[in-house]
Write a protein that holds these residues in place. Structure first.
Motif, PDB file in Angstrom:
ATOM      1  N   LYS A 176      54.349  22.904  23.537  1.00 24.32           N
ATOM      2  CA  LYS A 176      55.531  23.597  24.069  1.00 24.32           C
ATOM      3  C   LYS A 176      56.688  23.654  23.079  1.00 24.32           C
ATOM      4  O   LYS A 176      57.343  24.684  22.965  1.00 24.32           O
ATOM      5  CB  LYS A 176      56.013  22.914  25.357  1.00 24.32           C
ATOM      6  CG  LYS A 176      55.257  23.332  26.591  1.00 24.32           C
ATOM      7  CD  LYS A 176      55.697  22.577  27.820  1.00 24.32           C
ATOM      8  CE  LYS A 176      57.048  23.008  28.294  1.00 24.32           C
ATOM      9  NZ  LYS A 176      57.415  22.392  29.591  1.00 24.32           N
ATOM     10  N   HIS A 187      59.382  31.278  19.729  1.00 23.68           N
ATOM     11  CA  HIS A 187      60.021  32.187  20.671  1.00 23.68           C
ATOM     12  C   HIS A 187      61.480  32.418  20.272  1.00 23.68           C
ATOM     13  O   HIS A 187      61.976  33.549  20.310  1.00 23.68           O
ATOM     14  CB  HIS A 187      59.902  31.586  22.085  1.00 23.68           C
ATOM     15  CG  HIS A 187      60.074  32.558  23.191  1.00 23.68           C
ATOM     16  ND1 HIS A 187      60.586  32.181  24.406  1.00 23.68           N
ATOM     17  CD2 HIS A 187      59.810  33.880  23.307  1.00 23.68           C
ATOM     18  CE1 HIS A 187      60.619  33.220  25.209  1.00 23.68           C
ATOM     19  NE2 HIS A 187      60.153  34.265  24.561  1.00 23.68           N
ATOM     20  N   ASP A 193      64.934  33.650  21.986  1.00 23.46           N
ATOM     21  CA  ASP A 193      64.915  32.916  23.251  1.00 23.46           C
ATOM     22  C   ASP A 193      64.322  31.538  22.985  1.00 23.46           C
ATOM     23  O   ASP A 193      63.138  31.421  22.666  1.00 23.46           O
ATOM     24  CB  ASP A 193      64.080  33.678  24.280  1.00 23.46           C
ATOM     25  CG  ASP A 193      64.032  33.018  25.641  1.00 23.46           C
ATOM     26  OD1 ASP A 193      64.403  31.830  25.768  1.00 23.46           O
ATOM     27  OD2 ASP A 193      63.600  33.686  26.593  1.00 23.46           O
ATOM     28  N   SER A 229      63.453  29.133  24.888  1.00 24.59           N
ATOM     29  CA  SER A 229      62.632  28.502  25.924  1.00 24.59           C
ATOM     30  C   SER A 229      61.148  28.606  25.569  1.00 24.59           C
ATOM     31  O   SER A 229      60.730  29.528  24.872  1.00 24.59           O
ATOM     32  CB  SER A 229      62.890  29.171  27.274  1.00 24.59           C
ATOM     33  OG  SER A 229      62.448  30.515  27.248  1.00 24.59           O
ATOM     34  N   THR A 284      57.361  29.624  26.070  1.00 24.72           N
ATOM     35  CA  THR A 284      56.744  30.780  26.710  1.00 24.72           C
ATOM     36  C   THR A 284      55.240  30.567  26.749  1.00 24.72           C
ATOM     37  O   THR A 284      54.724  29.606  26.163  1.00 24.72           O
ATOM     38  CB  THR A 284      57.135  32.091  25.985  1.00 24.72           C
ATOM     39  OG1 THR A 284      56.709  33.204  26.763  1.00 24.72           O
ATOM     40  CG2 THR A 284      56.559  32.169  24.580  1.00 24.72           C
ATOM     41  N   ASP A 285      54.530  31.454  27.401  1.00 25.94           N
ATOM     42  CA  ASP A 285      53.091  31.282  27.569  1.00 25.94           C
ATOM     43  C   ASP A 285      52.279  31.750  26.366  1.00 25.94           C
ATOM     44  O   ASP A 285      51.390  31.070  25.898  1.00 25.94           O
ATOM     45  CB  ASP A 285      52.615  31.978  28.844  1.00 25.94           C
ATOM     46  CG  ASP A 285      53.124  33.413  28.981  1.00 25.94           C
ATOM     47  OD1 ASP A 285      53.743  33.941  28.033  1.00 25.94           O
ATOM     48  OD2 ASP A 285      52.905  34.003  30.056  1.00 25.94           O
ATOM     49  N   VAL A 335      52.119  25.217  29.133  1.00 33.34           N
ATOM     50  CA  VAL A 335      52.770  26.192  30.018  1.00 33.34           C
ATOM     51  C   VAL A 335      51.755  26.690  31.049  1.00 33.34           C
ATOM     52  O   VAL A 335      52.072  26.810  32.236  1.00 33.34           O
ATOM     53  CB  VAL A 335      53.382  27.355  29.210  1.00 33.34           C
ATOM     54  CG1 VAL A 335      53.833  28.493  30.120  1.00 33.34           C
ATOM     55  CG2 VAL A 335      54.560  26.860  28.362  1.00 33.34           C
ATOM     56  N   TYR A 378      46.082  34.216  29.557  1.00 37.89           N
ATOM     57  CA  TYR A 378      47.007  34.262  28.419  1.00 37.89           C
ATOM     58  C   TYR A 378      46.308  34.820  27.179  1.00 37.89           C
ATOM     59  O   TYR A 378      46.892  35.597  26.420  1.00 37.89           O
ATOM     60  CB  TYR A 378      47.584  32.883  28.112  1.00 37.89           C
ATOM     61  CG  TYR A 378      48.481  32.305  29.182  1.00 37.89           C
ATOM     62  CD1 TYR A 378      48.793  32.992  30.358  1.00 37.89           C
ATOM     63  CD2 TYR A 378      49.019  31.047  29.024  1.00 37.89           C
ATOM     64  CE1 TYR A 378      49.614  32.445  31.329  1.00 37.89           C
ATOM     65  CE2 TYR A 378      49.857  30.485  29.989  1.00 37.89           C
ATOM     66  CZ  TYR A 378      50.144  31.191  31.138  1.00 37.89           C
ATOM     67  OH  TYR A 378      50.954  30.642  32.091  1.00 37.89           O
TER      68      TYR A 378
END
Length: 158
Positions: free
Chosen positions: A54, A61, A67, A69, A71-72, A94, A113
Motif C-alpha cells: 500500500k 499514485h 493523489d 492515497s 489505490t487498487d 487494497v 484489478y
C-alpha cells in the motif's frame, strides 16, 4: 479478429508482497485467455505485472496522479517500439480490505484489478461517467471470458 488480437502476450510477474501467494502460470493464463478471445485490442509486447504494498502504490499514485492515497491498480502504457505492452501495478492489500468490507472473495477482487489494468492497456478509461460505464461492461465481459475458460487465478494473502 486481427492478428494482433490473437498474439499471446509475454507476461512478466513480480511481487513486492512477501505474503501474497499465487502461481505465475495462472496469471499468464488469464492474460492469454483474454488475448485469445479477441474481444479487446490488447497491445503487443511484454506485459509487466507488479504486486506492491500500500505505501508503494500510494507513492506512485501521488507521483503520477497527484493523489497520495493508496489505490487498487495503476496502469502505465509502454512503448510498442520497445516491444512493451505496458505495466499493471496492483495492490493486494487494497483488494483484501475491499473484499472483506464488501463481503467479496479476495481472489475475485484481485483478479478484477488485473483485468481492469489490462483493459486500460486496451484503451478503456474510467474517469468520465460514460467511460466508466463502458469499462464496467468490458470488465463484466472479460470476467465472463475468464470464468468460462476456468482461468481465474487463485490468490492468498496472509
Amino acid at each position: 479478429m486481427s492478428e494482433k488480437q490473437n498474439a499471446p502476450a509475454r507476461v512478466q510477474v513480480n511481487s513486492l508482497c512477501p505474503n501474497l501467494g499465487y502461481e505465475e502460470s495462472d496469471i499468464e493464463r488469464l492474460i492469454r485467455v483474454l488475448d485469445k478471445a479477441g474481444a479487446f485490442d490488447a497491445p503487443l509486447g511484454e506485459l509487466s505485472i507488479a504486486f506492491v504494498e500500500k505505501d508503494y502504490i500510494a507513492q506512485l499514485h501521488d507521483q503520477f496522479m497527484g493523489d497520495p492515497s493508496p489505490t487498487d491498480v495503476i496502469t502505465f502504457p509502454a512503448d510498442p517500439d520497445l516491444d512493451q505492452a505496458g505495466e499493471i501495478i496492483v495492490c493486494p492489500q487494497v483488494a483484501k480490505e475491499f473484499a472483506k468490507r464488501e463481503k467479496l472473495h479476495f481472489t475475485d477482487e484481485l483478479s478484477l484489478y488485473l483485468i481492469h489494468g489490462y483493459l486500460h492497456l486496451c484503451g478503456f478509461d474510467d474517469i468520465e461517467d460514460s467511460d466508466r460505464a463502458l469499462m464496467r461492461r468490458a470488465e463484466k465481459q472479460a470476467l465472463d471470458i475468464v470464468r468460462k475458460a476456468k482461468a481465474m487465478p487463485t490468490f492468498t494473502l496472509s
